[in-house]
Scaffold this active site. Structure first.
Site, PDB file in Angstrom:
ATOM      1  N   MET A  30       0.784  -1.257  -0.052  1.00  0.00           N
ATOM      2  CA  MET A  30       0.087   0.284  -0.011  1.00  0.00           C
ATOM      3  C   MET A  30       0.811   1.237   0.052  1.00  0.00           C
ATOM      4  O   MET A  30       0.271   2.479   0.210  1.00  0.00           O
ATOM      5  CB  MET A  30      -1.006   0.032   1.198  1.00  0.00           C
ATOM      6  CG  MET A  30      -1.982  -1.205   1.154  1.00  0.00           C
ATOM      7  SD  MET A  30      -3.369  -1.015   2.026  1.00  0.00           S
ATOM      8  CE  MET A  30      -2.694  -0.762   3.570  1.00  0.00           C
ATOM      9  N   LEU A  33       6.711   3.199   1.767  1.00  0.00           N
ATOM     10  CA  LEU A  33       7.493   2.057   1.782  1.00  0.00           C
ATOM     11  C   LEU A  33       8.597   2.311   2.712  1.00  0.00           C
ATOM     12  O   LEU A  33       8.960   3.339   3.080  1.00  0.00           O
ATOM     13  CB  LEU A  33       8.223   1.564   0.478  1.00  0.00           C
ATOM     14  CG  LEU A  33       7.264   1.397  -0.607  1.00  0.00           C
ATOM     15  CD1 LEU A  33       7.753   1.284  -1.884  1.00  0.00           C
ATOM     16  CD2 LEU A  33       6.281   0.300  -0.111  1.00  0.00           C
ATOM     17  N   GLY A  36      10.884  -2.905   5.894  1.00  0.00           N
ATOM     18  CA  GLY A  36      10.037  -4.244   5.738  1.00  0.00           C
ATOM     19  C   GLY A  36       9.778  -4.416   4.357  1.00  0.00           C
ATOM     20  O   GLY A  36      10.056  -5.437   3.827  1.00  0.00           O
ATOM     21  N   HIS A  37       9.054  -3.606   3.691  1.00  0.00           N
ATOM     22  CA  HIS A  37       8.836  -3.709   2.200  1.00  0.00           C
ATOM     23  C   HIS A  37      10.110  -4.056   1.256  1.00  0.00           C
ATOM     24  O   HIS A  37      10.159  -4.903   0.672  1.00  0.00           O
ATOM     25  CB  HIS A  37       8.142  -2.452   1.632  1.00  0.00           C
ATOM     26  CG  HIS A  37       6.689  -2.003   2.428  1.00  0.00           C
ATOM     27  ND1 HIS A  37       6.891  -0.935   3.215  1.00  0.00           N
ATOM     28  CD2 HIS A  37       5.572  -2.527   2.264  1.00  0.00           C
ATOM     29  CE1 HIS A  37       5.172  -0.817   3.780  1.00  0.00           C
ATOM     30  NE2 HIS A  37       4.650  -1.481   3.011  1.00  0.00           N
ATOM     31  N   LYS A 149       4.747 -10.063   9.242  1.00  0.00           N
ATOM     32  CA  LYS A 149       4.123  -8.966   9.800  1.00  0.00           C
ATOM     33  C   LYS A 149       2.647  -9.183   9.848  1.00  0.00           C
ATOM     34  O   LYS A 149       1.960  -9.006  10.953  1.00  0.00           O
ATOM     35  CB  LYS A 149       4.532  -7.696   9.196  1.00  0.00           C
ATOM     36  CG  LYS A 149       3.679  -6.424   9.689  1.00  0.00           C
ATOM     37  CD  LYS A 149       4.433  -5.896  10.983  1.00  0.00           C
ATOM     38  CE  LYS A 149       3.276  -4.966  11.723  1.00  0.00           C
ATOM     39  NZ  LYS A 149       2.648  -3.893  10.822  1.00  0.00           N
ATOM     40  N   ASP A 150       2.077  -9.411   8.598  1.00  0.00           N
ATOM     41  CA  ASP A 150       0.615  -9.715   8.569  1.00  0.00           C
ATOM     42  C   ASP A 150       0.222 -11.328   8.524  1.00  0.00           C
ATOM     43  O   ASP A 150      -0.006 -11.583   7.212  1.00  0.00           O
ATOM     44  CB  ASP A 150       0.268  -9.064   7.135  1.00  0.00           C
ATOM     45  CG  ASP A 150       0.161  -7.502   7.402  1.00  0.00           C
ATOM     46  OD1 ASP A 150      -0.410  -6.907   8.050  1.00  0.00           O
ATOM     47  OD2 ASP A 150       1.240  -6.867   7.004  1.00  0.00           O
ATOM     48  N   SER A 185       6.063  -0.368  10.151  1.00  0.00           N
ATOM     49  CA  SER A 185       4.936  -0.173   9.803  1.00  0.00           C
ATOM     50  C   SER A 185       4.476   1.033   9.127  1.00  0.00           C
ATOM     51  O   SER A 185       5.065   2.264   9.825  1.00  0.00           O
ATOM     52  CB  SER A 185       3.826  -0.692  10.603  1.00  0.00           C
ATOM     53  OG  SER A 185       2.260  -0.108  10.258  1.00  0.00           O
ATOM     54  N   SER A 186       3.722   1.172   8.163  1.00  0.00           N
ATOM     55  CA  SER A 186       3.546   2.638   7.669  1.00  0.00           C
ATOM     56  C   SER A 186       2.804   3.247   8.456  1.00  0.00           C
ATOM     57  O   SER A 186       2.809   4.632   8.627  1.00  0.00           O
ATOM     58  CB  SER A 186       2.779   2.479   6.257  1.00  0.00           C
ATOM     59  OG  SER A 186       3.700   1.681   5.308  1.00  0.00           O
TER      60      SER A 186
HETATM   61  P1  AMP Z   1       1.535  -2.867   3.502  1.00  0.00           P
HETATM   62  O1  AMP Z   1       2.084  -2.000   2.628  1.00  0.00           O
HETATM   63  O2  AMP Z   1       1.366  -2.460   4.869  1.00  0.00           O
HETATM   64  O3  AMP Z   1      -0.050  -3.712   3.046  1.00  0.00           O
HETATM   65  O4  AMP Z   1       2.374  -4.202   3.415  1.00  0.00           O
HETATM   66  C1  AMP Z   1       2.853  -4.996   2.120  1.00  0.00           C
HETATM   67  C2  AMP Z   1       3.507  -6.051   2.525  1.00  0.00           C
HETATM   68  O5  AMP Z   1       4.873  -5.603   3.225  1.00  0.00           O
HETATM   69  C3  AMP Z   1       2.800  -7.023   3.322  1.00  0.00           C
HETATM   70  O6  AMP Z   1       3.313  -8.435   2.637  1.00  0.00           O
HETATM   71  C4  AMP Z   1       3.448  -6.827   4.674  1.00  0.00           C
HETATM   72  O7  AMP Z   1       3.175  -8.035   5.473  1.00  0.00           O
HETATM   73  C5  AMP Z   1       4.572  -6.635   4.184  1.00  0.00           C
HETATM   74  N1  AMP Z   1       5.339  -5.878   5.543  1.00  0.00           N
HETATM   75  C6  AMP Z   1       4.722  -4.686   5.976  1.00  0.00           C
HETATM   76  N2  AMP Z   1       5.564  -4.385   7.109  1.00  0.00           N
HETATM   77  C7  AMP Z   1       6.795  -5.464   7.091  1.00  0.00           C
HETATM   78  C8  AMP Z   1       7.828  -5.683   8.172  1.00  0.00           C
HETATM   79  N3  AMP Z   1       7.880  -4.705   9.350  1.00  0.00           N
HETATM   80  N4  AMP Z   1       8.489  -6.498   8.107  1.00  0.00           N
HETATM   81  C9  AMP Z   1       8.305  -7.559   6.920  1.00  0.00           C
HETATM   82  N5  AMP Z   1       7.220  -7.313   5.962  1.00  0.00           N
HETATM   83  C10 AMP Z   1       6.399  -6.108   6.202  1.00  0.00           C
END
Ligand code: AMP
Length: 280
Positions: A30, A33, A36-37, A149-150, A185-186
């Site tokens: 989303m 970034l 983590g991303h 994370k998710d 986390s964002s």
């Molecule tokens: P999001 O943008 O929050 O939807 O996350 C996109 C992807 O990045 C998802 O597969 C999340 O699980 C992964 N992600 C987000 N934060 C982390 C983190 N701290 N460590 C590893 N993967 C992450």
């Protein structure tokens, strides 16, 4: 590195790669970034000839009182991170490109989405699975990368890829944390300095639960009690859930054995944060 906004442009670029016989990895995000991303993108770059990063704040996975409008966005920053990490294409559609008028088809899941975030965010996983299914059909990657994370999302996507025969390898990636333990986390950008400090209670409480299991505790209820008691010591924290489930089916377990997910969701002020560990 290119940025495209339409499904057609993305498909044309990917079709040209396929003509050359190149493999393709997909990292759905989303945006906004962080490292983590970045770890997912780096893994995809190491395993595929080309990497597509989708940046899309998916409206249908947000409930009516959630943070869709407030969700942080910064495409220029995202472009720099993807470029620096070796990604090849950002797919950044408008909501109207993904959800044209009369959009009425959804991917619905059961079992793995009954508990945890699925219980407290009723439309969330339908939105997640639908958008990820659409991204899989648009990009048709060989592999797709998801963060632990998710964890419930990861288990659910694995399941629908299997159930619906998408034929895509789902690659799990470990949680990336700040130096002090907070999972990146964002949404951490919502936290005030005092809340940022208070948010450490998530990883600290999980650590206590993990240590108890490592020291032989097998009773899920006792582990939940240990975590809840420690979360309760932080005045800014309000527990949404603390659960112990088997990682494959996301169903509650009484006795800890096999691959077990210990997952929590906690409000720090108005910000809802999630964290977890997997053991066994
Ligand atoms: P999001 O943008 O929050 O939807 O996350 C996109 C992807 O990045 C998802 O597969 C999340 O699980 C992964 N992600 C987000 N934060 C982390 C983190 N701290 N460590 C590893 N993967 C992450």
């Amino acid at each position: 590195m290119k940025v495209v906004k339409t499904i057609q442009e993305a498909r044309e670029i990917i079709a040209a790669w396929r003509k050359e016989g190149l493999s393709v990895g997909l990292v759905p995000t989303m945006g906004y970034l962080h490292e983590g991303h970045q770890s997912l993108i780096a893994k995809s770059v190491s395993q595929n000839d080309r990497t597509v990063v989708s940046v899309f704040v998916n409206p249908i996975q947000f409930g009516p009182n959630e943070d869709l409008e407030a969700y942080p966005r910064d495409l220029n920053r995202d472009m720099q991170l993807v470029e620096a990490t070796g990604g090849d294409l950002i797919f950044n559609p408008e909501p109207s490109e993904m959800y044209p008028p009369h959009f009425t088809s959804f991917i619905d899941t059961t079992e793995t989405t009954e508990l945890l975030c699925g219980a407290v965010r009723p439309i969330h996983f339908r939105g997640v699975c639908t958008v990820v299914g659409k991204l899989f059909n648009i990009v048709r990657p060989d592999r797709a990368y998801f963060g632990q994370k998710d964890a419930q999302q990861l288990a659910t996507i694995r399941r629908f890829v299997r159930d619906l025969n998408f034929g895509i390898e789902i690659v799990p990636c470990p949680i990336v944390r700040e130096a002090d333990g907070l999972a990146k986390s964002s949404r951490n950008t919502y936290l005030s300095p005092a809340e940022r400090q208070a948010a450490l209670i998530l990883s600290k409480s999980l650590k206590l639960g993990k240590e108890a299991i490592e020291n032989g505790e097998k009773d899920a209820k006792k582990v939940i009690e240990i975590i809840k008691a420690n979360l309760a010591t932080e005045p800014l924290a309000r527990i949404d859930y603390v659960e112990v489930v088997d990682f494959e089916n996301i169903q509650r377990v009484d006795t800890i054995s096999g691959e077990t997910l210990v997952a929590i969701a906690v409000y720090i002020g108005k910000t809802r944060l999630i964290d977890n560990f997997i053991i066994g």
